[in-house]
Design an enzyme around this catalytic site. Structure first.
Site, short mmCIF file in Angstrom:
data_model
loop_
_atom_site.label_atom_id
_atom_site.label_comp_id
_atom_site.label_asym_id
_atom_site.label_seq_id
_atom_site.Cartn_x
_atom_site.Cartn_y
_atom_site.Cartn_z
N GLY A 39 -32.69 45.03 27.77
CA GLY A 39 -32.63 45.57 29.13
C GLY A 39 -33.61 44.94 30.11
CB SER A 40 -35.74 41.92 30.20
OG SER A 40 -34.83 40.86 30.06
CG ASN A 41 -31.25 40.07 33.08
OD1 ASN A 41 -31.59 39.40 34.05
ND2 ASN A 41 -31.02 39.54 31.89
CG LEU A 45 -23.66 42.26 23.61
CD1 LEU A 45 -24.23 42.28 22.19
CD2 LEU A 45 -23.70 40.84 24.15
CG ASN A 94 -21.38 39.24 32.52
OD1 ASN A 94 -22.28 39.98 32.08
ND2 ASN A 94 -20.88 38.25 31.79
CG HIS A 132 -22.55 33.45 30.02
ND1 HIS A 132 -22.12 34.16 28.93
CD2 HIS A 132 -22.67 32.17 29.62
CE1 HIS A 132 -21.99 33.34 27.90
NE2 HIS A 132 -22.31 32.13 28.29
CG ASP A 144 -18.51 34.56 29.29
OD1 ASP A 144 -19.04 35.57 29.79
OD2 ASP A 144 -18.68 34.21 28.12
CD GLU A 154 -30.30 35.61 31.75
OE1 GLU A 154 -29.96 36.79 31.70
OE2 GLU A 154 -30.29 34.87 30.75
C1 GRF Z 1 -29.46 37.78 28.88
O1 GRF Z 1 -29.71 36.47 28.48
C2 GRF Z 1 -28.10 37.87 29.53
O2 GRF Z 1 -27.75 36.74 30.25
C3 GRF Z 1 -27.20 37.97 28.34
O3 GRF Z 1 -27.90 38.80 27.43
C4 GRF Z 1 -29.30 38.71 27.68
C5 GRF Z 1 -29.76 40.10 27.94
O4 GRF Z 1 -31.12 40.23 28.05
N1 GRF Z 1 -25.87 38.37 28.73
P1 GRF Z 1 -31.73 41.63 28.51
O5 GRF Z 1 -31.12 42.72 27.65
O6 GRF Z 1 -31.42 41.82 29.96
O7 GRF Z 1 -33.21 41.50 28.25
#
Ligand code: GRF
Length: 200
Positions: A19-21, A92, A109, A111, A152, A181
């Site tokens: 969940g870092s994004n 996913l 999304n 990627h 994708d 990202e």
């Molecule tokens: C990221 O690299 C994103 O592009 C991919 O999965 C990873 C998720 O990282 N789809 P996080 O869970 O956001 O840390």
């Protein structure tokens, strides 16, 4: 769901992992007057994103494959929280047709490669970075795109690149891409929503 000019836009974030994004998105929109992260959804009861949601005071729900497939629960909760857009952040599962219809052009999304390279079914997380390394690429990056019925393949909104070299491990490549990202995903979401609502 009624979208109109001037309305504060609610976004729901789907994530399956760390969940870092999601964390960066929450941080970015924390004080926004235009966009609000209304809900976090995950298919993974052990996902790190649950803790992030808790710490940020954002409602979070865990759902099963059945919930996702039949749609009633997911559609219900999204409309209950008045979500206008869906943001996938390390999510996913393939997005089912009912959501693609309800949220046409409103699901985004990210990627971790330069699509169309290294995308498609089975190409996620470390599989992507290992394939990039194996192919001897000197440049990789990330892609932000609209979600459609194929993995994708939706319209590309934005890409950013970084240089890599053969000495780098797949993990090191992943960490360079993740920096991109975190830097770009929140602001590109912001821009996409602004552009989308400007046209209403
Ligand atoms: C990221 O690299 C994103 O592009 C991919 O999965 C990873 C998720 O990282 N789809 P996080 O869970 O956001 O840390």
């Amino acid at each position: 769901m009624l979208l109109h000019k001037g309305k504060k836009i609610n976004i729901a974030v789907f994530a399956s992992g760390g969940g870092s994004n999601a964390r960066e998105i929450i941080k970015y929109f924390k004080d926004s007057e235009k966009v609000n992260v209304c809900l976090i959804l995950t298919n993974n009861p052990a996902a790190g994103v649950i803790k992030i949601a808790k710490e940020s005071g954002i409602p979070c729900t865990v759902f099963s494959r059945e919930n996702f497939r039949d749609g009633e629960k997911i559609s219900g909760i999204l409309s209950c929280f008045k979500s206008d857009f869906i943001i996938l952040a390390g999510f996913l599962w393939m997005v089912p047709g009912y959501l693609l219809t309800q949220y046409k052009d409103r699901i985004i999304n990210i990627h971790p490669s330069l699509l169309p390279r290294f995308g498609g079914k089975g190409m996620y997380g470390h599989f992507v970075h290992e394939a990039v390394k194996k192919s001897g690429e000197s440049v990789t990056g990330m892609t932000i795109h609209v979600v459609n019925e194929k993995y994708d393949e939706g319209k590309i909104i934005f890409q950013a690149k970084c240089n890599i070299n053969p000495e780098m491990s797949a993990d090191e490549i992943a960490s360079e891409v993740l920096k991109l990202e975190h830097k770009y995903y929140p602001q590109i979401i912001d821009k996409y929503i602004a552009e989308f609502t400007r046209k209403l």
